[in-house]
Design a protein around this motif. Structure first.
Motif, PDB file in Angstrom:
ATOM      1  N   LYS A 176       1.098  26.378  83.430  1.00  0.00           N
ATOM      2  CA  LYS A 176       0.090  25.500  84.020  1.00  0.00           C
ATOM      3  C   LYS A 176      -1.085  25.338  83.061  1.00  0.00           C
ATOM      4  CE  LYS A 176       1.161  26.817  88.742  1.00  0.00           C
ATOM      5  NZ  LYS A 176       0.658  27.459  89.961  1.00  0.00           N
ATOM      6  N   VAL A 177      -1.663  24.167  83.054  1.00  0.00           N
ATOM      7  CA  VAL A 177      -2.800  23.882  82.179  1.00  0.00           C
ATOM      8  C   VAL A 177      -4.035  24.629  82.673  1.00  0.00           C
ATOM      9  CG1 VAL A 177      -4.348  22.088  81.321  1.00  0.00           C
ATOM     10  CG2 VAL A 177      -1.898  21.605  81.571  1.00  0.00           C
ATOM     11  N   GLU A 199      -2.004  31.857  77.655  1.00  0.00           N
ATOM     12  CA  GLU A 199      -0.857  32.557  77.080  1.00  0.00           C
ATOM     13  C   GLU A 199      -0.354  31.846  75.831  1.00  0.00           C
ATOM     14  OE1 GLU A 199       0.653  35.487  77.989  1.00  0.00           O
ATOM     15  OE2 GLU A 199      -1.041  35.697  79.365  1.00  0.00           O
ATOM     16  N   GLU A 200      -0.512  30.524  75.810  1.00  0.00           N
ATOM     17  CA  GLU A 200      -0.100  29.739  74.655  1.00  0.00           C
ATOM     18  C   GLU A 200      -0.844  28.415  74.674  1.00  0.00           C
ATOM     19  OE1 GLU A 200       3.833  27.857  74.729  1.00  0.00           O
ATOM     20  OE2 GLU A 200       4.034  28.559  76.800  1.00  0.00           O
ATOM     21  N   ASN A 233      -5.833  20.557  71.684  1.00  0.00           N
ATOM     22  CA  ASN A 233      -4.917  21.585  72.176  1.00  0.00           C
ATOM     23  C   ASN A 233      -4.986  21.689  73.692  1.00  0.00           C
ATOM     24  OD1 ASN A 233      -4.330  22.386  69.485  1.00  0.00           O
ATOM     25  ND2 ASN A 233      -6.224  23.561  69.462  1.00  0.00           N
ATOM     26  N   VAL A 234      -3.825  21.798  74.316  1.00  0.00           N
ATOM     27  CA  VAL A 234      -3.739  22.062  75.742  1.00  0.00           C
ATOM     28  C   VAL A 234      -3.374  23.529  75.889  1.00  0.00           C
ATOM     29  CG1 VAL A 234      -2.525  21.546  77.886  1.00  0.00           C
ATOM     30  CG2 VAL A 234      -3.076  19.705  76.309  1.00  0.00           C
TER      31      VAL A 234
END
Length: 57
Positions: free
Chosen positions: A47-48, A29-30, A39-40
């Motif tokens: 949640k990751v 989502e982001e 980037n995570v």
């Protein structure tokens, strides 16, 4: 759940030089850039779902 996603796995794309670590199944989502080129990716609940490393080599 896909058998492959019960544990994190790593995928490397040599053409784009991107390393991707899949943490869990889910839709991104982001993302949050935690360092230049790192980037995570987060799902709708924060949640990751993965970590993307650009210019990995």
């Amino acid at each position: 759940m896909n058998e492959r996603l019960k544990k994190p796995f790593v995928n490397y794309d040599p053409d784009s030089d991107v390393l991707y670590i899949v943490a869990q199944e889910g839709e991104e989502e982001e993302f949050v850039e935690i360092a230049p080129g790192v980037n995570v990716e987060l799902d709708a609940e924060g949640k990751v779902v993965g970590v993307e490393i650009l210019n990995a080599s």
